[in-house]
Write an enzyme that holds these catalytic residues in place. Structure first.
Site, PDB file in Angstrom:
ATOM      1  N   GLY A  92     -14.639  -3.324 -22.118  1.00 16.68           N
ATOM      2  CA  GLY A  92     -15.358  -4.658 -21.881  1.00 16.68           C
ATOM      3  C   GLY A  92     -15.223  -5.705 -22.702  1.00 16.68           C
ATOM      4  O   GLY A  92     -15.936  -6.324 -22.856  1.00 16.68           O
ATOM      5  N   THR A  94     -14.132  -9.169 -24.255  1.00 20.21           N
ATOM      6  CA  THR A  94     -13.868 -10.401 -23.360  1.00 20.21           C
ATOM      7  C   THR A  94     -13.344 -11.502 -24.151  1.00 20.21           C
ATOM      8  O   THR A  94     -12.786 -12.499 -23.968  1.00 20.21           O
ATOM      9  CB  THR A  94     -15.213 -10.946 -22.858  1.00 20.21           C
ATOM     10  OG1 THR A  94     -16.057 -11.148 -24.030  1.00 20.21           O
ATOM     11  CG2 THR A  94     -15.750  -9.946 -21.751  1.00 20.21           C
ATOM     12  N   HIS A  99     -14.093  -8.014 -33.220  1.00 20.51           N
ATOM     13  CA  HIS A  99     -15.221  -8.391 -33.700  1.00 20.51           C
ATOM     14  C   HIS A  99     -16.077  -7.421 -33.578  1.00 20.51           C
ATOM     15  O   HIS A  99     -15.763  -6.216 -32.902  1.00 20.51           O
ATOM     16  CB  HIS A  99     -15.723  -9.577 -33.003  1.00 20.51           C
ATOM     17  CG  HIS A  99     -15.618  -9.537 -31.457  1.00 20.51           C
ATOM     18  ND1 HIS A  99     -14.556  -9.643 -30.797  1.00 20.51           N
ATOM     19  CD2 HIS A  99     -16.753  -8.758 -30.560  1.00 20.51           C
ATOM     20  CE1 HIS A  99     -14.774  -9.355 -29.429  1.00 20.51           C
ATOM     21  NE2 HIS A  99     -16.133  -9.030 -29.284  1.00 20.51           N
TER      22      HIS A  99
HETATM   23  P1  AMP Z   1     -16.845  -8.743 -26.148  1.00 18.67           P
HETATM   24  O1  AMP Z   1     -17.444  -8.918 -24.836  1.00 18.67           O
HETATM   25  O2  AMP Z   1     -16.956  -7.588 -26.962  1.00 18.67           O
HETATM   26  O3  AMP Z   1     -15.431  -9.255 -26.441  1.00 18.67           O
HETATM   27  O4  AMP Z   1     -17.761  -9.714 -27.002  1.00 18.67           O
HETATM   28  C1  AMP Z   1     -17.850 -11.219 -27.176  1.00 18.67           C
HETATM   29  C2  AMP Z   1     -18.995 -11.606 -27.497  1.00 18.67           C
HETATM   30  O5  AMP Z   1     -18.764 -12.742 -28.236  1.00 18.67           O
HETATM   31  C3  AMP Z   1     -20.131 -11.613 -26.504  1.00 18.67           C
HETATM   32  O6  AMP Z   1     -21.124 -10.893 -26.782  1.00 18.67           O
HETATM   33  C4  AMP Z   1     -20.327 -13.151 -26.346  1.00 18.67           C
HETATM   34  O7  AMP Z   1     -21.837 -13.596 -25.856  1.00 18.67           O
HETATM   35  C5  AMP Z   1     -19.907 -13.843 -27.710  1.00 18.67           C
HETATM   36  N1  AMP Z   1     -19.456 -15.143 -27.862  1.00 18.67           N
HETATM   37  C6  AMP Z   1     -18.668 -15.649 -27.012  1.00 18.67           C
HETATM   38  N2  AMP Z   1     -18.301 -17.037 -27.220  1.00 18.67           N
HETATM   39  C7  AMP Z   1     -19.439 -17.229 -28.386  1.00 18.67           C
HETATM   40  C8  AMP Z   1     -19.927 -18.286 -29.191  1.00 18.67           C
HETATM   41  N3  AMP Z   1     -19.363 -19.497 -29.016  1.00 18.67           N
HETATM   42  N4  AMP Z   1     -20.726 -18.143 -30.063  1.00 18.67           N
HETATM   43  C9  AMP Z   1     -21.317 -16.938 -30.136  1.00 18.67           C
HETATM   44  N5  AMP Z   1     -20.963 -15.818 -29.570  1.00 18.67           N
HETATM   45  C10 AMP Z   1     -20.160 -16.032 -28.515  1.00 18.67           C
END
Ligand code: AMP
Ligand code: ZN
Length: 112
Positions: A92, A94, A99
């Site tokens: 999952g 994205t 992170h």
């Molecule tokens: P993942 O789906 O594990 O790759 O997590 C990516 C996370 O980054 C998601 O929970 C998003 O809501 C978060 N995210 C994406 N863009 C931003 C942003 N500009 N500021 C804060 N969080 C973000």
């Protein structure tokens, strides 16, 4: 890395709600929280995912975990929390800059 949202947060070209920063990592509130408290912890190095970890870059990850407890307390997670990293399509993921989601603020449902 061009086109990486988290590299842009690190260089300041995209704003974030920071909770912790030092020379090796940054932690900020997730823009779309999945829990009452949802912080994202990232290394200040463009490492794509767990798949890209190796002996040269692993210190960035050790550093994040060495600070995670302190960061959790600083955002009020006195009663516990969960740390999650998603890897690849089935995981999952994205954003392809490794992170760690630091989540809490309520009793979280069982995932594993
Ligand atoms: P993942 O789906 O594990 O790759 O997590 C990516 C996370 O980054 C998601 O929970 C998003 O809501 C978060 N995210 C994406 N863009 C931003 C942003 N500009 N500021 C804060 N969080 C973000
Ligand atoms: Zn990046």
């Amino acid at each position: 890395m061009d086109n990486c949202v988290f590299c842009k947060i690190i260089d300041g070209s995209i704003p974030s709600n920071k909770v912790y920063e030092d020379d090796k990592m940054l932690a900020f509130h997730d823009i779309a929280p999945e829990a009452p408290v949802h912080v994202v912890m990232i290394p200040k190095a463009h490492i794509t995912s767990v798949d890209a970890l190796n002996a040269e870059n692993i210190d960035y990850i050790a550093h994040i975990f060495s600070k995670a407890g302190e960061i959790a307390k600083s955002v009020g997670l006195e009663n516990g929390y969960r740390i999650v990293t998603n890897c690849g399509a089935d995981g999952g993921q994205t954003v392809f800059h490794i992170h760690f989601h630091l989540m809490g603020g309520k009793k979280l449902g069982k995932m594993v």
